[in-house]
Write a protein that holds these residues in place. Structure first.
Motif, PDB file in Angstrom:
ATOM      1  N   MET A  82       0.825  -1.202   0.000  1.00 18.87           N
ATOM      2  CA  MET A  82       0.000   0.000   0.000  1.00 18.87           C
ATOM      3  C   MET A  82       0.865   1.261   0.000  1.00 18.87           C
ATOM      4  O   MET A  82       0.556   2.261  -0.665  1.00 18.87           O
ATOM      5  CB  MET A  82      -0.929  -0.009   1.214  1.00 18.87           C
ATOM      6  N   ILE A  83       1.967   1.241   0.744  1.00 21.03           N
ATOM      7  CA  ILE A  83       2.863   2.399   0.770  1.00 21.03           C
ATOM      8  C   ILE A  83       3.370   2.701  -0.633  1.00 21.03           C
ATOM      9  O   ILE A  83       3.409   3.865  -1.061  1.00 21.03           O
ATOM     10  CB  ILE A  83       4.030   2.151   1.740  1.00 21.03           C
ATOM     11  N   ARG A  84       3.763   1.665  -1.371  1.00 15.81           N
ATOM     12  CA  ARG A  84       4.251   1.876  -2.734  1.00 15.81           C
ATOM     13  C   ARG A  84       3.150   2.448  -3.623  1.00 15.81           C
ATOM     14  O   ARG A  84       3.402   3.325  -4.460  1.00 15.81           O
ATOM     15  CB  ARG A  84       4.776   0.576  -3.336  1.00 15.81           C
ATOM     16  N   ARG A  85       1.927   1.972  -3.452  1.00 15.60           N
ATOM     17  CA  ARG A  85       0.827   2.496  -4.265  1.00 15.60           C
ATOM     18  C   ARG A  85       0.543   3.951  -3.923  1.00 15.60           C
ATOM     19  O   ARG A  85       0.223   4.758  -4.802  1.00 15.60           O
ATOM     20  CB  ARG A  85      -0.421   1.640  -4.060  1.00 15.60           C
ATOM     21  N   CYS A  86       0.656   4.281  -2.649  1.00 10.77           N
ATOM     22  CA  CYS A  86       0.442   5.669  -2.233  1.00 10.77           C
ATOM     23  C   CYS A  86       1.467   6.602  -2.879  1.00 10.77           C
ATOM     24  O   CYS A  86       1.144   7.733  -3.261  1.00 10.77           O
ATOM     25  CB  CYS A  86       0.536   5.795  -0.717  1.00 10.77           C
ATOM     26  N   ARG A  87       2.693   6.150  -3.002  1.00 11.98           N
ATOM     27  CA  ARG A  87       3.746   6.974  -3.582  1.00 11.98           C
ATOM     28  C   ARG A  87       3.491   7.264  -5.056  1.00 11.98           C
ATOM     29  O   ARG A  87       3.966   8.258  -5.596  1.00 11.98           O
ATOM     30  CB  ARG A  87       5.101   6.302  -3.415  1.00 11.98           C
ATOM     31  N   LYS A  88       2.732   6.373  -5.707  1.00 12.20           N
ATOM     32  CA  LYS A  88       2.419   6.553  -7.122  1.00 12.20           C
ATOM     33  C   LYS A  88       1.115   7.306  -7.342  1.00 12.20           C
ATOM     34  O   LYS A  88       0.847   7.754  -8.452  1.00 12.20           O
ATOM     35  CB  LYS A  88       2.342   5.176  -7.802  1.00 12.20           C
ATOM     36  N   ASP A  89       0.299   7.419  -6.306  1.00 15.97           N
ATOM     37  CA  ASP A  89      -1.040   8.004  -6.442  1.00 15.97           C
ATOM     38  C   ASP A  89      -1.253   9.052  -5.347  1.00 15.97           C
ATOM     39  O   ASP A  89      -1.575   8.701  -4.208  1.00 15.97           O
ATOM     40  CB  ASP A  89      -2.088   6.902  -6.340  1.00 15.97           C
ATOM     41  N   PRO A  90      -1.082  10.332  -5.661  1.00 19.26           N
ATOM     42  CA  PRO A  90      -1.249  11.389  -4.654  1.00 19.26           C
ATOM     43  C   PRO A  90      -2.616  11.375  -3.980  1.00 19.26           C
ATOM     44  O   PRO A  90      -2.726  11.666  -2.782  1.00 19.26           O
ATOM     45  CB  PRO A  90      -1.033  12.681  -5.446  1.00 19.26           C
ATOM     46  N   ALA A  91      -3.671  11.041  -4.730  1.00 21.04           N
ATOM     47  CA  ALA A  91      -5.016  11.014  -4.143  1.00 21.04           C
ATOM     48  C   ALA A  91      -5.119   9.922  -3.089  1.00 21.04           C
ATOM     49  O   ALA A  91      -5.728  10.109  -2.030  1.00 21.04           O
ATOM     50  CB  ALA A  91      -6.063  10.799  -5.233  1.00 21.04           C
ATOM     51  N   LEU A  92      -4.493   8.792  -3.355  1.00 17.35           N
ATOM     52  CA  LEU A  92      -4.502   7.696  -2.390  1.00 17.35           C
ATOM     53  C   LEU A  92      -3.680   8.073  -1.163  1.00 17.35           C
ATOM     54  O   LEU A  92      -4.090   7.804  -0.025  1.00 17.35           O
ATOM     55  CB  LEU A  92      -3.946   6.424  -3.029  1.00 17.35           C
ATOM     56  N   MET A  93      -2.526   8.688  -1.386  1.00 20.86           N
ATOM     57  CA  MET A  93      -1.690   9.126  -0.265  1.00 20.86           C
ATOM     58  C   MET A  93      -2.470  10.093   0.627  1.00 20.86           C
ATOM     59  O   MET A  93      -2.452   9.979   1.860  1.00 20.86           O
ATOM     60  CB  MET A  93      -0.429   9.801  -0.787  1.00 20.86           C
ATOM     61  N   GLU A  94      -3.187  11.008   0.005  1.00 19.44           N
ATOM     62  CA  GLU A  94      -3.979  11.980   0.773  1.00 19.44           C
ATOM     63  C   GLU A  94      -5.085  11.286   1.562  1.00 19.44           C
ATOM     64  O   GLU A  94      -5.332  11.622   2.726  1.00 19.44           O
ATOM     65  CB  GLU A  94      -4.583  13.015  -0.171  1.00 19.44           C
ATOM     66  N   ALA A  95      -5.738  10.310   0.938  1.00 21.03           N
ATOM     67  CA  ALA A  95      -6.828   9.598   1.608  1.00 21.03           C
ATOM     68  C   ALA A  95      -6.317   8.839   2.823  1.00 21.03           C
ATOM     69  O   ALA A  95      -6.949   8.839   3.883  1.00 21.03           O
ATOM     70  CB  ALA A  95      -7.508   8.645   0.635  1.00 21.03           C
ATOM     71  N   VAL A  96      -5.168   8.178   2.688  1.00 26.85           N
ATOM     72  CA  VAL A  96      -4.618   7.415   3.803  1.00 26.85           C
ATOM     73  C   VAL A  96      -4.178   8.329   4.931  1.00 26.85           C
ATOM     74  O   VAL A  96      -4.484   8.108   6.109  1.00 26.85           O
ATOM     75  CB  VAL A  96      -3.448   6.527   3.327  1.00 26.85           C
ATOM     76  N   ASN A  97      -3.455   9.380   4.589  1.00 21.48           N
ATOM     77  CA  ASN A  97      -2.951  10.280   5.632  1.00 21.48           C
ATOM     78  C   ASN A  97      -4.051  11.105   6.290  1.00 21.48           C
ATOM     79  O   ASN A  97      -3.853  11.637   7.390  1.00 21.48           O
ATOM     80  CB  ASN A  97      -1.872  11.202   5.061  1.00 21.48           C
TER      81      ASN A  97
END
Length: 239
Positions: free
Chosen positions: A41-56
């Motif tokens: 999931m961390i790797r996917r977050c690094r590729k997808d800013p929207a996902l990173m924002e949702a997780v954080n």
């Protein structure tokens, strides 16, 4: 409490008991959600800013993976322990009082999980179950608005569940928890590794041996290790 940054994803440094305590408090507040990222999931977050924002943006971010703890130690900001999503959910349901709705999984899986939960936790009320292949979003949100569960277990798969929870935090539910394959464990259609494998941090290997088709996903773990090593080297150069 300051979060621990692992390649941009910020984790809460909590043990299981503390995670459950915080979840119970969030449940009373309503409108909150929990994420349980692993290295993939961390790797996917690094590729997808929207996902990173949702997780954080989640109210509670729990480390579900020994690789997360390993990286935290390398960065000099150790996390106290791994908090697997299924353990978190089980302990939360053991201690909470109220209602639960299960969303996700293949057709029939959520319903079977609901039956098992009703038997295992008689103090809870299971107010609904729906598989992850729903097409009528309005019907789903209307049902959640009517049932108003204290705990909404969201198992829509990595990425989709985190983005869905972030987009629906205005639902009248107590707490949403993105728990991936936990619905299969609750339904009995998937088995966890034996306790000895779990304690050794080898649950991922047990699953790989039982499901060789997961090999391609494990390649992502190797890439994650390299990402951590590179970040550590960069940090040393900058300091």
């Amino acid at each position: 409490m300051n979060r621990v940054d692992i390649l941009g994803v910020r984790f809460d440094p909590v043990m299981l008991d503390e995670a459950v305590e915080r979840a119970l408090a969030l449940m009373a507040r309503r409108g909150a959600y929990v994420c349980t990222p692993n290295p993939e999931m961390i790797r996917r977050c690094r590729k997808d800013p929207a996902l990173m924002e949702a997780v954080n943006a989640a109210d509670l971010v729990l480390p579900d993976g020994v690789g997360v703890l390993w990286a935290a130690r390398r960065f000099g900001t150790p996390l106290p322990e791994r908090v697997p999503g299924v353990d978190f959910a089980s302990e939360l349901m053991r201690r909470m009082r109220g209602s639960v709705y299960i969303l996700g999984g293949r057709p029939g899986v959520a319903e079977k999980a609901a039956e098992n939960l009703a038997a295992a936790y008689p103090h809870l009320t299971v107010v609904g179950a729906r598989d992850g292949f729903f097409s009528d979003e309005l019907a789903l949100t209307a049902e959640l608005g009517e049932t108003r569960p204290d705990l909404l277990i969201v198992c829509l798969g990595m990425e989709k569940q985190e983005l869905w929870m972030a987009a629906h935090r205005d639902l009248p539910v107590g707490l949403m928890a993105g728990l991936g394959g936990t619905v299969d464990v609750l339904a009995g259609t998937a088995q966890r590794a034996p306790v000895r494998w779990q304690k050794l941090g080898l649950e991922w290997l047990y699953r790989l041996l039982r499901e060789p088709t997961r090999f391609r996903r494990q390649l992502s773990l190797a890439a994650y290790v390299w990402d951590v090593i590179k970040r550590k080297q960069t940090w040393h150069k900058e300091n």
